[in-house]
Design a protein around this motif. Structure first.
Motif, PDB file in Angstrom:
ATOM      1  N   ALA A  16       0.815  -1.216   0.000  1.00 32.13           N
ATOM      2  CA  ALA A  16       0.000   0.000   0.000  1.00 32.13           C
ATOM      3  C   ALA A  16       0.840   1.253   0.000  1.00 32.13           C
ATOM      4  O   ALA A  16       0.388   2.328  -0.349  1.00 32.13           O
ATOM      5  N   GLN A  17       2.140   1.098   0.377  1.00 35.59           N
ATOM      6  CA  GLN A  17       3.008   2.258   0.473  1.00 35.59           C
ATOM      7  C   GLN A  17       3.863   2.451  -0.777  1.00 35.59           C
ATOM      8  O   GLN A  17       4.531   3.450  -0.924  1.00 35.59           O
ATOM      9  N   ILE A  18       3.852   1.482  -1.688  1.00 44.18           N
ATOM     10  CA  ILE A  18       4.718   1.530  -2.862  1.00 44.18           C
ATOM     11  C   ILE A  18       3.909   1.973  -4.076  1.00 44.18           C
ATOM     12  O   ILE A  18       2.837   1.450  -4.350  1.00 44.18           O
ATOM     13  N   ARG A  19       4.407   2.942  -4.802  1.00 49.82           N
ATOM     14  CA  ARG A  19       3.754   3.400  -6.013  1.00 49.82           C
ATOM     15  C   ARG A  19       4.590   2.966  -7.202  1.00 49.82           C
ATOM     16  O   ARG A  19       5.740   3.343  -7.329  1.00 49.82           O
ATOM     17  N   ILE A  20       4.032   2.114  -8.076  1.00 49.32           N
ATOM     18  CA  ILE A  20       4.737   1.632  -9.242  1.00 49.32           C
ATOM     19  C   ILE A  20       4.271   2.428 -10.448  1.00 49.32           C
ATOM     20  O   ILE A  20       3.068   2.528 -10.710  1.00 49.32           O
ATOM     21  N   HIS A  21       5.190   2.995 -11.193  1.00 45.20           N
ATOM     22  CA  HIS A  21       4.824   3.835 -12.328  1.00 45.20           C
ATOM     23  C   HIS A  21       5.213   3.197 -13.664  1.00 45.20           C
ATOM     24  O   HIS A  21       5.108   3.825 -14.699  1.00 45.20           O
ATOM     25  N   TYR A  22       5.673   1.946 -13.616  1.00 49.91           N
ATOM     26  CA  TYR A  22       5.979   1.235 -14.843  1.00 49.91           C
ATOM     27  C   TYR A  22       5.302  -0.117 -14.739  1.00 49.91           C
ATOM     28  O   TYR A  22       4.817  -0.501 -13.699  1.00 49.91           O
ATOM     29  N   ALA A  23       5.315  -0.871 -15.831  1.00 45.44           N
ATOM     30  CA  ALA A  23       4.614  -2.139 -15.763  1.00 45.44           C
ATOM     31  C   ALA A  23       5.316  -3.223 -16.529  1.00 45.44           C
ATOM     32  O   ALA A  23       6.160  -2.975 -17.362  1.00 45.44           O
ATOM     33  N   VAL A 153      13.509  -3.093 -12.527  1.00 46.05           N
ATOM     34  CA  VAL A 153      12.454  -3.501 -13.459  1.00 46.05           C
ATOM     35  C   VAL A 153      12.002  -2.311 -14.302  1.00 46.05           C
ATOM     36  O   VAL A 153      11.869  -2.403 -15.526  1.00 46.05           O
ATOM     37  N   ALA A 154      11.769  -1.174 -13.644  1.00 46.66           N
ATOM     38  CA  ALA A 154      11.343   0.024 -14.369  1.00 46.66           C
ATOM     39  C   ALA A 154      12.393   0.449 -15.381  1.00 46.66           C
ATOM     40  O   ALA A 154      12.069   0.842 -16.508  1.00 46.66           O
ATOM     41  N   ASN A 155      13.653   0.363 -14.992  1.00 49.95           N
ATOM     42  CA  ASN A 155      14.744   0.747 -15.877  1.00 49.95           C
ATOM     43  C   ASN A 155      14.797  -0.153 -17.103  1.00 49.95           C
ATOM     44  O   ASN A 155      15.004   0.316 -18.228  1.00 49.95           O
ATOM     45  N   LYS A 156      14.579  -1.450 -16.911  1.00 58.37           N
ATOM     46  CA  LYS A 156      14.637  -2.396 -18.025  1.00 58.37           C
ATOM     47  C   LYS A 156      13.455  -2.227 -18.970  1.00 58.37           C
ATOM     48  O   LYS A 156      13.595  -2.334 -20.184  1.00 58.37           O
ATOM     49  N   ILE A 157      12.280  -1.966 -18.390  1.00 56.21           N
ATOM     50  CA  ILE A 157      11.094  -1.802 -19.232  1.00 56.21           C
ATOM     51  C   ILE A 157      11.239  -0.597 -20.153  1.00 56.21           C
ATOM     52  O   ILE A 157      10.786  -0.610 -21.297  1.00 56.21           O
ATOM     53  N   LYS A 158      11.886   0.443 -19.679  1.00 60.99           N
ATOM     54  CA  LYS A 158      12.124   1.619 -20.528  1.00 60.99           C
ATOM     55  C   LYS A 158      12.939   1.256 -21.765  1.00 60.99           C
ATOM     56  O   LYS A 158      12.818   1.887 -22.818  1.00 60.99           O
ATOM     57  N   LEU A 159      13.776   0.217 -21.643  1.00 64.01           N
ATOM     58  CA  LEU A 159      14.664  -0.159 -22.738  1.00 64.01           C
ATOM     59  C   LEU A 159      14.033  -1.142 -23.707  1.00 64.01           C
ATOM     60  O   LEU A 159      14.620  -1.451 -24.741  1.00 64.01           O
ATOM     61  N   LEU A 160      12.852  -1.663 -23.369  1.00 61.26           N
ATOM     62  CA  LEU A 160      12.185  -2.604 -24.256  1.00 61.26           C
ATOM     63  C   LEU A 160      11.492  -1.847 -25.383  1.00 61.26           C
ATOM     64  O   LEU A 160      10.742  -0.910 -25.148  1.00 61.26           O
ATOM     65  N   GLU A 161      11.745  -2.278 -26.606  1.00 68.77           N
ATOM     66  CA  GLU A 161      11.151  -1.601 -27.757  1.00 68.77           C
ATOM     67  C   GLU A 161       9.634  -1.795 -27.779  1.00 68.77           C
ATOM     68  O   GLU A 161       9.123  -2.879 -27.517  1.00 68.77           O
ATOM     69  N   GLY A 162       8.945  -0.749 -28.114  1.00 66.28           N
ATOM     70  CA  GLY A 162       7.502  -0.845 -28.283  1.00 66.28           C
ATOM     71  C   GLY A 162       6.713  -0.912 -27.001  1.00 66.28           C
ATOM     72  O   GLY A 162       5.512  -1.194 -27.026  1.00 66.28           O
ATOM     73  N   ALA A 163       7.362  -0.665 -25.843  1.00 63.67           N
ATOM     74  CA  ALA A 163       6.637  -0.725 -24.573  1.00 63.67           C
ATOM     75  C   ALA A 163       5.701   0.478 -24.454  1.00 63.67           C
ATOM     76  O   ALA A 163       6.141   1.619 -24.505  1.00 63.67           O
ATOM     77  N   ASN A 164       4.428   0.209 -24.320  1.00 63.99           N
ATOM     78  CA  ASN A 164       3.422   1.266 -24.175  1.00 63.99           C
ATOM     79  C   ASN A 164       3.319   1.648 -22.704  1.00 63.99           C
ATOM     80  O   ASN A 164       2.997   0.814 -21.868  1.00 63.99           O
ATOM     81  N   PRO A 165       3.583   2.918 -22.360  1.00 66.09           N
ATOM     82  CA  PRO A 165       3.562   3.332 -20.945  1.00 66.09           C
ATOM     83  C   PRO A 165       2.239   3.034 -20.250  1.00 66.09           C
ATOM     84  O   PRO A 165       2.217   2.631 -19.091  1.00 66.09           O
ATOM     85  N   ALA A 166       1.122   3.218 -20.961  1.00 65.09           N
ATOM     86  CA  ALA A 166      -0.185   2.978 -20.345  1.00 65.09           C
ATOM     87  C   ALA A 166      -0.360   1.504 -20.018  1.00 65.09           C
ATOM     88  O   ALA A 166      -0.818   1.130 -18.939  1.00 65.09           O
ATOM     89  N   ILE A 167       0.026   0.647 -20.968  1.00 64.40           N
ATOM     90  CA  ILE A 167      -0.076  -0.797 -20.744  1.00 64.40           C
ATOM     91  C   ILE A 167       0.929  -1.219 -19.690  1.00 64.40           C
ATOM     92  O   ILE A 167       0.667  -2.090 -18.852  1.00 64.40           O
ATOM     93  N   ALA A 168       2.092  -0.562 -19.720  1.00 64.35           N
ATOM     94  CA  ALA A 168       3.156  -0.920 -18.787  1.00 64.35           C
ATOM     95  C   ALA A 168       2.736  -0.742 -17.340  1.00 64.35           C
ATOM     96  O   ALA A 168       3.030  -1.565 -16.494  1.00 64.35           O
ATOM     97  N   ARG A 169       2.046   0.349 -17.044  1.00 66.75           N
ATOM     98  CA  ARG A 169       1.616   0.602 -15.663  1.00 66.75           C
ATOM     99  C   ARG A 169       0.730  -0.522 -15.156  1.00 66.75           C
ATOM    100  O   ARG A 169       0.867  -0.983 -14.015  1.00 66.75           O
ATOM    101  N   LYS A 170      -0.186  -0.962 -15.986  1.00 62.45           N
ATOM    102  CA  LYS A 170      -1.103  -2.038 -15.600  1.00 62.45           C
ATOM    103  C   LYS A 170      -0.354  -3.354 -15.413  1.00 62.45           C
ATOM    104  O   LYS A 170      -0.619  -4.121 -14.481  1.00 62.45           O
TER     105      LYS A 170
END
Length: 252
Positions: A16-23, A153-170
Motif C-alpha cells: 500500500a506504500q509503494i507506487r509503481i509507475h511502470y509495468a 524492473v522500471a529501468n529495463k522496461i524503458k529499454l524494451l522496444e515498443g513498450a506502451n507506458p499505459a499498458i506498462a503501468r497495468k
C-alpha cells in the motif's frame, strides 16, 4: 533458525506504500529475439555509470547514520544478483526462454532467498503463548532490496522496444501481484520439498506437463544449498556490506 511466513504478510502491508509507475510487459511482448535479452549488457543489471546505489550515494554521501547504511546495504545486495548470477547458465540448464519474464523469475527467486535470511533476524521469542514479530533492521533491509528490484524492473522496461507506458503501468501491477504470490508459495515450501517443488513448477514452468522432473529437482537442491550458505553469514555482518556468493545452478 526459526522462520515464519511473516515475509509475505509484511509485504502485503508494504504494497500500500509503494507506487509503481511502470509495468511488466505481458508474455506476448516479453520475448526478445535479436538481440537476445541476455546479450544486451545494459539490460542485465543497473549499469555501473547510472546505478541507483551510486545516485543514492551522491545524493546523501556516506553519512554516519544507521538507516542510510542499511539502505545502501539493501541496494548493494540487490545489485549483487544481476551482476553475479549467470543467467545464461540458468536459461540453458533449465531450458528457459531468453526473455524478460525468465530473467524476472530467476531474479525474484534470489531476492526471496535474501529476504528469508534478513527477515529471520527480526523474529522474537514467544510472548504469552504467541509469536510476536517486530520490524527491525532485517525488515528495513528487505524493503530496500525490494525497492531496488522494482527500480531495476522500471529501468529495463524503458529499454524494451515498443513498450506502451499505459499498458506498462497495468502490467507492472500484475507483476507485483505475481511477486507477492510467489513469496507466499516459496515460504510454504521452506520446510517441505514437495511444496517447494510445486511452487517452482508453477512459477518457472506455469505447471507445464512436459517439464523435465530433473529441472525441478535441481532447483530444489539449489535453493536448499544456497539458503544454507546465506545462513552462514554472521548476524553482525548483515548490517554492513556482506559478501554474497551465489552458487552455480550447474552444480546441482
Amino acid at each position: 533458525m526459526f522462520r515464519t511466513r511473516t515475509i509475505s504478510r509484511a509485504l502485503w502491508h508494504q504494497q500500500a506504500q509503494i507506487r509503481i509507475h511502470y509495468a511488466r510487459p505481458c508474455a506476448s511482448i516479453l520475448h526478445i529475439s535479436k538481440p537476445n535479452f541476455l546479450h544486451s549488457r545494459s539490460l542485465n543489471t543497473v549499469t555501473v555509470e547510472d546505478s541507483y546505489v551510486k545516485k543514492f550515494m551522491n545524493a546523501v554521501g556516506w553519512m554516519d547514520q544507521s538507516r542510510t547504511r542499511l539502505k545502501l546495504t539493501g541496494y548493494f545486495l540487490y545489485e549483487c544478483i544481476p551482476e553475479n548470477v549467470s543467467y545464461a547458465e540458468w536459461f540453458e540448464s533449465l531450458e528457459l526462454p531468453d526473455t524478460f519474464a525468465s530473467w524476472f523469475v530467476i531474479t525474484e527467486l534470489h531476492v526471496w532467498m535474501l529476504m528469508v535470511r534478513y527477515m529471520a533476524e527480526d523474529i522474537l521469542l514467544p510472548v504469552n503463548e504467541t509469536k510476536k514479530y517486530i520490524k527491525g533492521d532485517g525488515h528495513f533491509v528487505r524493503n530496500c532490496i525490494i525497492e531496488a528490484l522494482w527500480a531495476d524492473v522500471a529501468n529495463k522496461i524503458k529499454l524494451l522496444e515498443g513498450a506502451n507506458p499505459a499498458i506498462a503501468r497495468k502490467q507492472v501491477s500484475e507483476l507485483s501481484e505475481q511477486f507477492q504470490a510467489s513469496l507466499v508459495a516459496y515460504d510454504e515450501g521452506l520446510s517441505d520439498d514437495k511444496i517447494l517443488a510445486a511452487a517452482i513448477w508453477r512459477r518457472f514452468y506455469s505447471l507445464a506437463e512436459d517439464v523435465k522432473a530433473e529441472h525441478i529437482e535441481r532447483l530444489v537442491k539449489f535453493i536448499r544449498h544456497q539458503i544454507a550458505e546465506l545462513d552462514k553469514i554472521p548476524s553482525d555482518d548483515l548490517r554492513s556490506k556482506p559478501k554474497i556468493t551465489w552458487l552455480s545452478i550447474l552444480n546441482h
